[in-house]
Motif scaffolding. Structure first.
Motif, PDB file in Angstrom:
ATOM      1  N   VAL A  85      13.653 -33.415   9.906  1.00  0.00           N
ATOM      2  CA  VAL A  85      12.303 -32.943  10.252  1.00  0.00           C
ATOM      3  C   VAL A  85      11.302 -33.326   9.150  1.00  0.00           C
ATOM      4  N   LEU A  86      11.798 -33.388   7.933  1.00  0.00           N
ATOM      5  CA  LEU A  86      10.920 -33.750   6.806  1.00  0.00           C
ATOM      6  C   LEU A  86      10.583 -35.241   6.789  1.00  0.00           C
ATOM      7  N   SER A 130      12.505 -39.157   8.539  1.00  0.00           N
ATOM      8  CA  SER A 130      13.791 -39.777   8.833  1.00  0.00           C
ATOM      9  C   SER A 130      14.474 -40.271   7.562  1.00  0.00           C
ATOM     10  N   THR A 131      15.797 -40.129   7.540  1.00  0.00           N
ATOM     11  CA  THR A 131      16.573 -40.709   6.440  1.00  0.00           C
ATOM     12  C   THR A 131      17.010 -42.131   6.792  1.00  0.00           C
ATOM     13  N   HIS A 164      21.687 -36.647   4.967  1.00  0.00           N
ATOM     14  CA  HIS A 164      22.350 -35.906   3.887  1.00  0.00           C
ATOM     15  C   HIS A 164      21.885 -34.465   3.847  1.00  0.00           C
ATOM     16  N   SER A 223      21.636 -28.231   9.651  1.00  0.00           N
ATOM     17  CA  SER A 223      21.182 -28.504   8.295  1.00  0.00           C
ATOM     18  C   SER A 223      20.720 -29.966   8.167  1.00  0.00           C
ATOM     19  N   GLN A 275      17.457 -30.385   9.959  1.00  0.00           N
ATOM     20  CA  GLN A 275      16.385 -29.790   9.151  1.00  0.00           C
ATOM     21  C   GLN A 275      15.821 -30.825   8.175  1.00  0.00           C
ATOM     22  N   ARG A 276      16.720 -31.582   7.565  1.00  0.00           N
ATOM     23  CA  ARG A 276      16.271 -32.627   6.633  1.00  0.00           C
ATOM     24  C   ARG A 276      15.502 -33.724   7.384  1.00  0.00           C
TER      25      ARG A 276
END
Lengths: 117, 151
Positions: B50-51, B53-54, B64, B44, B47-48
């Motif tokens: 991929v959108l 980098s945080t 997150h 999970s 997956q984030r």
């Protein structure tokens, strides 16, 4: 596809739905300062829709139930913790147990239930 | 808000990870979850990523996710002395990680509020310049974070 595999894919779909909902929320960028590229969101939506088609084909009744529950509760599937539904927090009857051959729903709120070790 | 979420048993003072995947696994490993749940959570979080980098830059990342595997909103903080290549916006290695996980039915927008609080603290830490990485105890790291939490 076995019911177990179906459930795993269904909560993967829910993860994707929650992620898409999160990054499209205007408050998200305002509060975090993290901007997500529109094109990447579209890619993610395409992957989500591909998975949704697979689940719809494999078991239309459960998939449509998931979509209906998502509209009602914001999610369609939830965990069972201490034999309690974590959507409505009702204690489940002793007869409600995980089964490999059947998708189980909460007798109280109708949400699809999953047991994770 | 952060005061409630920071727990001494959810702190890593000297992370060993060198890559993004290793860092996320190390942070997830702190939680008292089965291997199955840890894998779900890791996927999970990836997956984030991929959108985009945080890794928000200046040595800080805020991975997150909402996940079915946790019962409450959960924060894990990790420090890497050497730094991790997290594909951050500014290309700099990450030394301070805030991993936030919320339940899918997070009530009263607690999740977004917590993310906002972490982003605010991160900006305050980054504003000082170099991030401190030599903490002698989890308590010292918690106090360092709270000292930057100007609500």
């Amino acid at each position: 596809m076995s019911k177990r595999e179906y459930l795993r894919k269904l909560y993967l779909l829910q993860d994707l739905d929650l992620l898409i909902q999160q990054v499209k929320d205007p408050e998200y960028e305002a509060k975090t300062g993290l901007k997500v590229d529109e094109e990447r969101i579209r890619d993610l939506e395409n992957r989500r829709n591909e998975l949704a088609r697979e689940l719809l084909k494999a078991d239309p009744v459960t998939y449509q139930k998931y979509e209906m529950l998502k509209r009602r509760y914001g999610r369609g599937i939830t965990r069972v913790v201490n034999h309690m539904c974590t959507n409505c927090f009702a204690a489940l009857p002793a007869s409600v147990i995980p089964r490999d051959d059947e998708i189980i729903t909460c007798p109280n709120c109708g949400i699809i239930l999953i047991w994770l070790e | 808000m952060l005061r409630e979420l920071l727990r001494e048993d959810r702190i890593i003072l000297d992370m060993k990870a060198k890559t993004k995947e290793e860092a996320l696994r190390e942070l997830v490993d702190v939680l008292d979850l089965s291997d199955d749940k840890k894998e779900i959570l890791f996927k999970s979080l990836m997956q984030r990523e991929v959108l985009g980098s945080t890794g928000i830059g200046k040595g800080i990342a805020i991975p997150h996710s909402r996940s079915i595997v946790v019962d409450n909103i959960t924060l894990v903080v990790g420090v890497s002395r050497e730094g991790v290549d997290f594909e951050s916006l500014d290309g700099k290695p990450v030394h301070l990680f805030f991993m936030l996980i919320a339940t899918p039915n997070d009530p009263s927008m607690k999740y977004l509020t917590a993310l906002g609080a972490i982003a605010r603290v991160s900006r305050s830490i980054a504003h000082e310049g170099e991030i401190k990485t030599d903490f002698s105890s989890p308590r010292e790291l918690i106090d360092y974070i709270l000292a930057h939490d100007h609500e």
